[in-house]
Design a protein around this motif. Structure first.
Motif, mmCIF file in Angstrom:
data_model
loop_
_atom_site.group_PDB
_atom_site.id
_atom_site.type_symbol
_atom_site.label_atom_id
_atom_site.label_comp_id
_atom_site.label_asym_id
_atom_site.label_seq_id
_atom_site.Cartn_x
_atom_site.Cartn_y
_atom_site.Cartn_z
ATOM 1 N N GLY A 1 -8.516 -5.728 -7.700
ATOM 2 C CA GLY A 1 -8.361 -4.915 -7.916
ATOM 3 C C GLY A 1 -6.998 -3.600 -7.572
ATOM 4 N N VAL A 2 -7.557 -4.057 -6.663
ATOM 5 C CA VAL A 2 -6.726 -2.902 -5.575
ATOM 6 C C VAL A 2 -5.220 -3.454 -6.171
ATOM 7 C CG1 VAL A 2 -5.450 -2.490 -3.169
ATOM 8 C CG2 VAL A 2 -7.033 -2.449 -3.613
ATOM 9 N N ARG A 3 -4.940 -4.423 -6.368
ATOM 10 C CA ARG A 3 -3.203 -5.419 -6.636
ATOM 11 C C ARG A 3 -2.815 -4.777 -7.779
ATOM 12 N NH1 ARG A 3 -4.130 -10.713 -3.472
ATOM 13 N NH2 ARG A 3 -2.885 -9.835 -1.431
ATOM 14 N N HIS A 4 -4.454 -5.358 -8.871
ATOM 15 C CA HIS A 4 -4.228 -4.091 -10.154
ATOM 16 C C HIS A 4 -4.115 -2.814 -10.665
ATOM 17 C CE1 HIS A 4 -4.686 -3.949 -14.292
ATOM 18 N NE2 HIS A 4 -6.173 -3.299 -13.996
ATOM 19 N N PHE A 5 -4.183 -1.880 -9.159
ATOM 20 C CA PHE A 5 -4.001 -0.826 -9.872
ATOM 21 C C PHE A 5 -2.787 -0.194 -9.109
ATOM 22 C CE2 PHE A 5 -4.529 3.727 -8.030
ATOM 23 C CZ PHE A 5 -4.581 4.075 -9.264
ATOM 24 N N LEU A 6 -2.282 -0.949 -7.953
ATOM 25 C CA LEU A 6 -1.174 -0.301 -7.535
ATOM 26 C C LEU A 6 -0.189 -0.770 -8.558
ATOM 27 C CD1 LEU A 6 -1.739 -1.424 -3.822
ATOM 28 C CD2 LEU A 6 -0.800 1.003 -5.701
ATOM 29 N N ASP A 7 -0.019 -2.162 -9.348
ATOM 30 C CA ASP A 7 0.947 -2.642 -10.368
ATOM 31 C C ASP A 7 1.327 -1.727 -11.593
ATOM 32 O OD1 ASP A 7 1.472 -3.798 -7.973
ATOM 33 O OD2 ASP A 7 0.562 -5.955 -9.339
ATOM 34 N N PRO B 1 -5.058 -7.329 4.595
ATOM 35 C CA PRO B 1 -4.412 -8.314 4.530
ATOM 36 C C PRO B 1 -2.388 -7.922 4.818
ATOM 37 C CG PRO B 1 -4.765 -8.457 2.312
ATOM 38 C CD PRO B 1 -5.378 -7.334 3.417
ATOM 39 N N ASP B 2 -1.661 -8.581 5.428
ATOM 40 C CA ASP B 2 -0.407 -8.102 5.888
ATOM 41 C C ASP B 2 0.062 -7.590 4.948
ATOM 42 O OD1 ASP B 2 -1.222 -7.771 9.004
ATOM 43 O OD2 ASP B 2 -0.619 -10.127 8.724
ATOM 44 N N ASP B 3 -0.093 -8.770 3.603
ATOM 45 C CA ASP B 3 1.192 -8.398 2.012
ATOM 46 C C ASP B 3 0.612 -7.078 1.854
ATOM 47 O OD1 ASP B 3 -1.554 -9.904 1.701
ATOM 48 O OD2 ASP B 3 -0.788 -10.050 -0.250
ATOM 49 N N LEU B 4 -0.912 -7.217 1.582
ATOM 50 C CA LEU B 4 -1.049 -6.009 1.165
ATOM 51 C C LEU B 4 -0.593 -4.458 1.879
ATOM 52 C CD1 LEU B 4 -2.379 -4.002 -1.357
ATOM 53 C CD2 LEU B 4 -4.120 -4.137 -0.264
ATOM 54 N N ARG B 5 -0.416 -4.720 2.943
ATOM 55 C CA ARG B 5 0.238 -3.642 4.012
ATOM 56 C C ARG B 5 1.495 -3.334 4.280
ATOM 57 N NH1 ARG B 5 -2.727 -0.786 7.756
ATOM 58 N NH2 ARG B 5 -4.694 -1.429 8.491
ATOM 59 N N ARG B 6 2.189 -3.701 3.585
ATOM 60 C CA ARG B 6 3.628 -3.500 3.500
ATOM 61 C C ARG B 6 4.086 -3.411 2.718
ATOM 62 N NH1 ARG B 6 3.831 -9.707 5.993
ATOM 63 N NH2 ARG B 6 2.870 -10.404 3.701
ATOM 64 N N ARG B 7 3.366 -2.849 1.327
ATOM 65 C CA ARG B 7 3.913 -2.378 0.169
ATOM 66 C C ARG B 7 4.351 -0.795 0.457
ATOM 67 N NH1 ARG B 7 0.951 -4.766 -4.697
ATOM 68 N NH2 ARG B 7 2.229 -2.835 -5.785
ATOM 69 N N THR B 8 5.464 -0.617 -0.448
ATOM 70 C CA THR B 8 5.983 0.568 -0.156
ATOM 71 C C THR B 8 5.720 2.011 -1.430
ATOM 72 O OG1 THR B 8 8.188 -0.576 -0.390
ATOM 73 C CG2 THR B 8 7.013 -0.388 1.534
ATOM 74 N N ASP B 9 4.290 1.548 -2.383
ATOM 75 C CA ASP B 9 4.740 1.812 -3.448
ATOM 76 C C ASP B 9 4.600 3.895 -2.970
ATOM 77 O OD1 ASP B 9 3.227 0.068 -5.316
ATOM 78 O OD2 ASP B 9 2.875 -0.474 -3.322
ATOM 79 N N ARG B 10 5.196 4.300 -3.891
ATOM 80 C CA ARG B 10 4.903 5.987 -3.395
ATOM 81 C C ARG B 10 3.924 6.498 -3.578
ATOM 82 N NH1 ARG B 10 6.832 10.288 -7.584
ATOM 83 N NH2 ARG B 10 6.922 8.733 -8.725
ATOM 84 N N GLY B 11 3.452 6.975 -2.723
ATOM 85 C CA GLY B 11 2.112 8.124 -2.825
ATOM 86 C C GLY B 11 1.234 7.256 -2.281
ATOM 87 N N LEU B 12 1.234 5.900 -1.456
ATOM 88 C CA LEU B 12 0.738 4.496 -0.932
ATOM 89 C C LEU B 12 0.490 5.338 0.837
ATOM 90 C CD1 LEU B 12 -1.446 2.334 -1.288
ATOM 91 C CD2 LEU B 12 0.590 0.865 -1.003
ATOM 92 N N VAL B 13 -0.643 5.576 1.222
ATOM 93 C CA VAL B 13 -1.333 5.745 2.755
ATOM 94 C C VAL B 13 -2.046 4.974 3.450
ATOM 95 C CG1 VAL B 13 -1.998 7.675 3.932
ATOM 96 C CG2 VAL B 13 -1.035 7.991 2.239
ATOM 97 N N PHE B 14 -2.255 3.910 4.010
ATOM 98 C CA PHE B 14 -2.949 3.452 4.355
ATOM 99 C C PHE B 14 -4.054 3.548 5.653
ATOM 100 C CE2 PHE B 14 0.339 0.631 2.707
ATOM 101 C CZ PHE B 14 -0.181 -0.233 1.983
ATOM 102 N N ILE B 15 -5.188 3.560 5.163
ATOM 103 C CA ILE B 15 -6.070 4.167 6.208
ATOM 104 C C ILE B 15 -6.882 3.225 6.687
ATOM 105 C CG2 ILE B 15 -8.368 5.897 6.370
ATOM 106 C CD1 ILE B 15 -5.803 6.860 5.852
ATOM 107 N N GLY B 16 -6.785 1.867 6.543
ATOM 108 C CA GLY B 16 -8.372 0.963 6.867
ATOM 109 C C GLY B 16 -9.406 0.915 7.676
ATOM 110 N N HIS B 17 -9.438 0.533 8.709
ATOM 111 C CA HIS B 17 -11.075 0.357 8.679
ATOM 112 C C HIS B 17 -11.966 1.930 8.489
ATOM 113 C CE1 HIS B 17 -14.525 0.734 11.851
ATOM 114 N NE2 HIS B 17 -15.259 0.008 10.909
#
Length: 813
Positions: free
Chosen positions: A650-656, A679-695
């Motif tokens: 769902g997250v990948r679909h939303f970002l894409d 997962p690491d491949d998600l953390r490596r994304r550089t989409d504009r406005g994307l902020v990784f908060i995590g756990h």
């Protein structure tokens, strides 16, 4: 109809109380034309669109092929080349199936339903004279009035019939007697064609399996066309079908019979065939081919020899067992026991085949004996105590009164009833004085700060404690105490701080051993998830016979797996979903109660397992409400554990597909990704406005910064905890229909729903900008959560379920 006790004929809904007319023709053909057993095969299909990977069991790939005769391909590519060595195809339904399987033009073709006129002479029903009948699809749930209005017919005849011969022949009589047959149930049309009655395919809401309709249409030499109503159907029959229809001869197929042919049935078919030849001329047929007849005789002899050899093998094994040391004990066994049972108490192979289907399901005669009249006397008792028996699907249903078994040896002594719970010990630990006990078996120790499923698990612990139970919790994947990682160890300690007892390998060497030794301690057993808690159902039933079992589906796993497989076009996952479905529905049938989290799943199970004791228990959450207002909030968020694959998809679909559209309107917006195990491949994304908060251990402050959350799920099942959690904090959620299903929430419940990426993005922008809409969504969501999902609501619901099982909830502590 007479059914062979050893039949290994396979068809959809076999053994169920409600049958589908077309598939149930298998039983009629066996009762009139064949002997229903064949040695050394996984099963025999003689009706249906079943030539597909999903109907080729693993056993078929180890020297026991599954046999298809007169069946059809479900869809192009459905029976993969990898499975061809595991199947034996004697005849097919039509030319498309033959072409798909590369069988050549001379492969016998034709649906076995065309043999019915040789085997059954229908009765003319005067009340149907001059009337048209509509035969809807098995799954068509519209009422008769709606069907008559849609079709223009006079009478509705449904293919959903009782499991008996009269119900089947009643439908045949109706088809034969009607002036016209309009059907979206394919075999209603085929039976009409067989008896030379006017018919047409009805275009209902959907056309199931288009390939099968095309296949049979080519077999009949008619176009595959569907009509909207009776008037169009009559014109279509007169101008299109009647001038061109030609039924295939079934004699070539019969000469390739997959089973021993009954002499009486063969005579009926040959007599009918001669009558047909007299009407149509005397062109050569398969009966004029001496080689074909010789091959038929050879094949029939081979089938007979196979059955004979199996009987010889069984007799030899019995003689060998009788010569084993200690045979003097045979003098203490009854004659029935010595003939039908091995020394270890298991029935001889022949008896197993009489009492049970190949898939382990008890036959009707045995179900009637055990379930309706109680457990039979020795020599059955020893076997019915064994794990082999209790592991069979549907094998055990506890009678209303305690069964007359000898008590299973346990930690409390080999043959005496254990004392009251307060007097027993459990691995050296005393059960709390005066408390009644519940055993919960789940997959892992709950981590409610990391995933929604864990929050649900810990809430059930709290609910049972509020109801006055002492809670014992078994985590299947965390049973080995020395193998726990840091997260699991902390989760176990957190669980124990609630007052629950975490059961692990310090109590017993395995979960099975723990249940065998201590099962009778628990008046209630709560099994969560089909492949985790559900794994122990039979053992609990065997060693905790007075316990009530509640099966907690969590969500319907087979629905989630099927949606995932369909989304990816992954047949292996769809096959896995079918296997999960079989086990999951069996648990729901057998449990004293089963719970689901949405009304959508409740409605589905009312159709799948009618009469099963299924209850809806909505997700339970604390409802802290909101503090910050609209203006103080800025961000859009997603919350979920990323080990759960629907969340990751769902997250990948939303970002894409969605987030770029949102940024066009809200260029300064931020999308916050929260949740554990990213997962690491998600953390490596550089989409504009994307902020990784995590756990995030405590979501309260995080939700206060969010204006909206999104739930862009494309597959899954059940109620979505991420949606409920968001609404409990006053944050509106934009959802797909999958994320929203079963909760009866829409704009008046705090959410907006869209599946199309562009529409989804528009709703995000609208709710983000419109303060009045946001306020209305936030308020209505909080109100719904307090009404339906509060902790007190969950406690009241579980009390109702427990009382319905005949258990008075213990007084609260």
């Amino acid at each position: 109809m007479k059914r062979s006790n050893k039949s290994n004929i396979l068809y959809w809904l076999k053994g169920e109380d409600t049958q589908n007319f077309g598939d149930f023709l298998s039983e009629y053909l066996v009762s009139r034309l064949f002997f229903g057993y064949r040695a050394d095969v996984s099963g025999v299909h003689i009706i249906g669109s079943v030539m597909d990977d999903m109907f080729v069991p693993l056993r078929a790939q180890s020297g026991h092929p599954v046999v298809f005769w007169g069946c059809g391909i479900r869809e192009a590519g459905g029976l993969s080349r990898e499975k061809w060595p595991a199947v034996e195809i004697q005849a097919v339904r039509g030319p498309l199936s033959a072409s798909e399987l590369e069988l050549g033009a001379f492969a016998p073709q034709g649906d076995p339903a065309f043999l019915l006129p040789a085997l059954y002479r229908p009765q003319k029903l005067d009340w149907l004279a001059g009337k048209s009948i509509c035969v809807p699809h098995f799954h068509d749930k519209r009422d008769d009035r709606t069907l008559l209005a849609a079709s223009g017919c006079d009478v509705v005849v449904r293919p959903n019939i009782e499991n008996n011969e009269k119900a089947l022949t009643d439908v045949i009589d109706a088809i034969f007697s009607a002036d016209f047959v309009l059907g979206s149930a394919m075999h209603a049309c085929l039976v009409a064609a067989a008896y030379r009655r006017p018919f047409a395919y009805w275009r209902a809401d959907t056309i199931d399996l288009p390939f099968k309709w095309q296949d049979i249409s080519q077999s009949l030499n008619i176009p595959c066309e569907f009509v909207a109503g009776i008037d169009e159907a009559r014109r279509h029959y007169d101008t299109v079908i009647a001038p061109s229809i030609r039924l295939p001869s079934l004699l070539p197929s019969l000469l390739r019979a997959p089973l021993l042919v009954r002499a009486s049935g063969l005579i009926d078919v040959l007599r009918w065939h001669q009558e047909e030849r007299a009407d149509a001329g005397t062109s050569p047929t398969a009966l004029d081919d001496a080689q074909a007849l010789a091959d038929f005789a050879t094949q029939q002899q081979r089938l007979f020899d196979g059955i004979l050899e199996e009987l010889r093998t069984s007799q030899q094994r019995l003689r060998e067992l009788e010569r084993l040391p200690g045979q003097s004990s045979d003098h203490q066994r009854s004659l029935l026991g010595r003939v039908l049972f091995r020394r270890d108490g298991k029935p001889a192979r022949g008896l197993r085949r009489i009492l049970f289907h190949n898939n382990g399901k008890p036959r009707r005669i045995f179900r009637s004996w055990v379930i309706r009249q109680g457990v039979p006397t020795p020599p059955f008792r020893q076997w019915m105590e064994s794990e082999d028996y209790l592991a069979l699907p549907k094998a055990h249903r506890r009678p209303s009164s305690p069964p007359p078994f000898t008590l299973v040896p346990s930690a409390f002594g080999p043959s005496t009833a254990p004392a009251a719970p307060s007097d027993r010990t459990l691995a050296g630990k005393l059960t709390p004085e005066g408390r009644r006990c519940v055993l919960i078996i789940d997959s892992v120790y709950p981590t409610p700060d990391r995933d929604s499923g864990s929050l649900d698990a810990i809430n059930f612990v709290r609910i049972f404690q509020r109801m006055g139970y002492s809670v014992y919790f078994v985590a299947k994947s965390h049973f080995q105490s020395k193998a726990l990682n840091e997260i699991a160890r902390a989760a176990k300690e957190s669980l124990e701080r609630t007052g629950a007892i975490a059961v692990d390998d310090t109590y017993a060497s395995s979960i099975f051993d723990f249940i065998r030794a201590n099962g009778s301690l628990f008046e209630l057993v709560f099994l969560s998830r089909v492949h985790h808690g559900g794994q122990f159902f039979e053992t609990v039933r065997a060693h905790s016979r007075h316990s009530k079992i509640i099966f907690n589906t969590v969500d319907l796993h087979y629905v989630r797996q099927r949606r995932e497989g369909s989304l990816e076009g992954n047949r292996a996952k769809i096959d896995e979903a079918l296997h999960t479905r079989e086990r999951e529905l069996d648990l729901i049938r057998l449990a004293d109660a089963a719970i689901v989290v949405s009304d959508e799943e409740l409605k589905l199970l009312e159709e799948e397992v009618p009469g099963a004791p299924v209850y809806e228990v909505r997700l339970i959450r604390d409802v802290p409400g909101r503090r910050a207002d609209f203006a103080a909030r800025r961000h859009i968020g997603f919350i979920g554990g990323y080990r759960h694959l629907p969340n990751l998809d769902g997250v990948r679909h939303f970002l894409d597909s969605i987030w770029p559209l949102v940024l066009r309107e809200l260029p300064d917006a931020q999308f916050h990704l929260m949740g554990a195990d990213m997962p690491d491949d998600l953390r490596r994304r550089t989409d504009r406005g994307l902020v990784f908060i995590g756990h995030v251990a405590d979501l309260r402050e995080t939700f206060e910064a969010l204006r909206l959350t999104v739930a862009p799920l494309r597959y899954g099942a059940g109620t979505k905890g991420k949606v409920i959690s968001s609404l409990c904090h006053g944050v509106p959620c934009i959802c797909t229909s999958i994320a929203a299903e079963g909760m009866r929430l829409y704009e008046d419940g705090g959410i907006l729903v869209a599946d199309d990426p562009a529409e989804f993005a528009k709703l995000v922008v609208r709710a983000y900008r419109d303060e009045e809409l946001w306020q209305r969504l936030s308020d209505s969501g909080l109100r719904r959560m307090r009404e339906r999902h509060s902790f007190d609501t969950g406690v009241a619901r579980m009390k109702t379920i427990v009382q319905g099982l005949g258990l008075a909830p213990p007084p609260p502590p």
